[in-house]
Design an enzyme around this catalytic site. Structure first.
Site, short mmCIF file in Angstrom:
data_model
loop_
_atom_site.label_atom_id
_atom_site.label_comp_id
_atom_site.label_asym_id
_atom_site.label_seq_id
_atom_site.Cartn_x
_atom_site.Cartn_y
_atom_site.Cartn_z
CB SER A 239 -1.08 0.08 1.24
OG SER A 239 -0.05 0.28 2.18
CE LYS A 240 -2.40 6.30 -2.67
NZ LYS A 240 -3.36 7.28 -2.82
NE ARG A 241 1.16 -0.51 6.29
CZ ARG A 241 0.31 -1.29 5.90
NH1 ARG A 241 -0.66 -0.51 5.21
NH2 ARG A 241 0.31 -2.62 5.92
#
Length: 467
Positions: A239-241
């Site tokens: 994910s974006k994290r």
């Protein structure tokens, strides 16, 4: 061309994710390997979330990766009349039925089932209902078999079986008349003649329902291959994290498409110990059966390593074209400076990304190079002035201003002056580049050219207080 037909069918609700890009790549490679057909289909039935911006982003990402399609793009939103026709066919044949249960009634049934320790699936209240409430809204459900087993041989995961009594009567048309995902996917794949479906393993639980729909409609069931997901370094879903997950973000970060393709295909697939593949080699060697069963872990350092390899191996002319927008972002007009392909050649060994290359190229296009304070204090000292002035005179008279000619001139010069390269080289480097970290000094001089090299050296001599 063979009969094999594969497809990539993204939903246009965002950018092209690296996971989706890998799925597209696996489909594309298998189609090219078996000389089949690769189809692009845009699954935009979710009208509220689908956007033209997302469609454009997906097409742009596919094009950048070099994943060309043979048919399409087809849009599900253009095919609603087709889906309605098949819904009516199933209802007419007694294989689907109208369900008048309200959302409140369905929620109550679900809660009661959970209290009773039963699976909270639809209980079939309207399955054999004969009365037709006048004007009451309804959905249409597929009449799934409640006995037996639905099984398939997954090309990656092996044999997978589901007991039919675990499956409920799937809604195939909502109360507003729009069809549902599982239904339209089957209609599209069946009518488009898709022979092999390669998709993420988050779709495994959809597969038995879709197989039952194929069988009810009288279409052959395609082969299925469910690709494991991509995880971040902490072993959770990417994910974006974890960093960038958009394909085009990697383009903007200065990655080459061939590096991203090579990295994505190796994220779950292998061919012996080989790490680096040309696209031609991938087409020749790819097989879906060689995709691993476990999830791949995204490693940004490995991608950087691959990108560095491809930058080192790439044609400087091509890299120069790709580098122009990165330099433009930094306010650089490459027309007013040295040959960009020559500049690129000096930076290929040192650059892991085009962003790094653009930053490394800035000094070539600066009219007045800013000297690093510590480097200038150490190397641009008055005592070095006469040496640099003499070197400038030597270079001014040099006929062969190639890298080899420049190197020969330097060797002759230091021999004549009775000094070592270390006594003159750092001062020349600071004069030309502003600091001591730069490409090879002979490469830099060749790229800058005689006129600019002499101007920069003599400016440094003036900075040191003249001769």
């Amino acid at each position: 061309m063979s009969d094999i037909r594969l497809r990539f069918a993204p939903s246009p609700t965002g950018y092209l994710h690296v996971g989706g890009a890998r799925t597209a790549l696996f489909n594309w490679l298998l189609a090219r390997r078996q000389q089949g057909t690769f189809i692009l289909r845009i699954e935009d039935t979710d009208v509220a979330r689908s956007t033209q911006e997302s469609v454009d982003a997906i097409l742009q990402g596919m094009t950048w990766l070099g994943l060309d399609w043979d048919e399409g793009p087809f849009y599900q939103s253009d095919r609603f009349p087709v889906y309605k026709e098949f819904v009516e066919k199933l209802v007419a044949e007694g294989k689907a039925y109208r369900c008048y249960c309200t959302p409140e009634e369905l929620e109550a049934k679900r809660e009661q089932a959970m209290k009773d320790g039963r699976k909270p699936k639809y209980d079939g209240t309207c399955r054999n209902r004969s009365d037709v409430p006048d004007g009451k809204p309804y959905v249409i459900r597929f009449k799934a078999p409640h006995e037996g087993v639905t099984a398939f041989d997954d090309l990656i995961k092996g044999r997978i079986s589901f007991n039919n009594d675990e499956l409920d009567d799937l809604i195939i048309q909502r109360s507003d008349g729009t069809p549902t995902y599982n239904f339209v996917v089957v209609i599209d794949d069946a009518t488009m003649g898709i022979s092999t479906v390669i998709r993420g393993d988050d779709h495994v639980n959809n597969t038995p329902r879709q197989i039952l729909l194929y069988e009810a409609l009288g279409y052959p069931v395609p082969r299925f291959a469910h690709v494991p997901m991509i995880l971040g370094a902490d072993k959770t879903r990417l994910s974006k994290r974890h960093g960038a997950t958009s394909v085009m973000a990697y383009r903007d970060m200065g990655f080459l498409p061939e590096a991203v393709v090579n990295y994505l295909v190796r994220l779950g697939w292998s061919h012996g110990d080989q790490e680096i593949f040309s696209k031609e080699e991938l087409i020749e060697k790819f097989s879906i059966e060689a995709v691993g069963k476990s999830a791949g872990v995204f490693n940004p350092d490995k991608l950087l390593w691959l990108n560095h390899h491809y930058i080192k191996e790439s044609d400087p002319e091509r890299l120069a074209e790709l580098l122009v927008p990165f330099l433009a972002e930094r306010g650089v007009d490459t027309a007013a400076g040295p040959s960009l392909p020559l500049v690129v050649k000096t930076l290929q060994e040192r650059s892991r990304t085009l962003v790094e290359m653009a930053d490394g190229a800035l000094f070539y296009y600066q009219g007045e190079v800013s000297y690093d304070e510590q480097a200038a204090a150490k190397h641009l000292v008055p005592a070095a002035g006469p040496l640099l002035e003499a070197l400038a005179s030597r270079l001014d008279g040099l006929a062969d201003f190639s890298q080899a000619g420049i190197e020969a001139a330097f060797k002759e010069f230091i021999a004549e002056q009775g000094v070592k390269l270390g006594q003159v080289g750092p001062a020349v480097r600071v004069a030309l580049c502003g600091g001591t970290a730069s490409p090879g000094i002979y490469e830099v001089i060749e790229a800058l050219g005689k006129e600019e090299t002499l101007r920069r050296v003599r400016r440094a001599v003036a900075f040191m207080g003249g001769v």
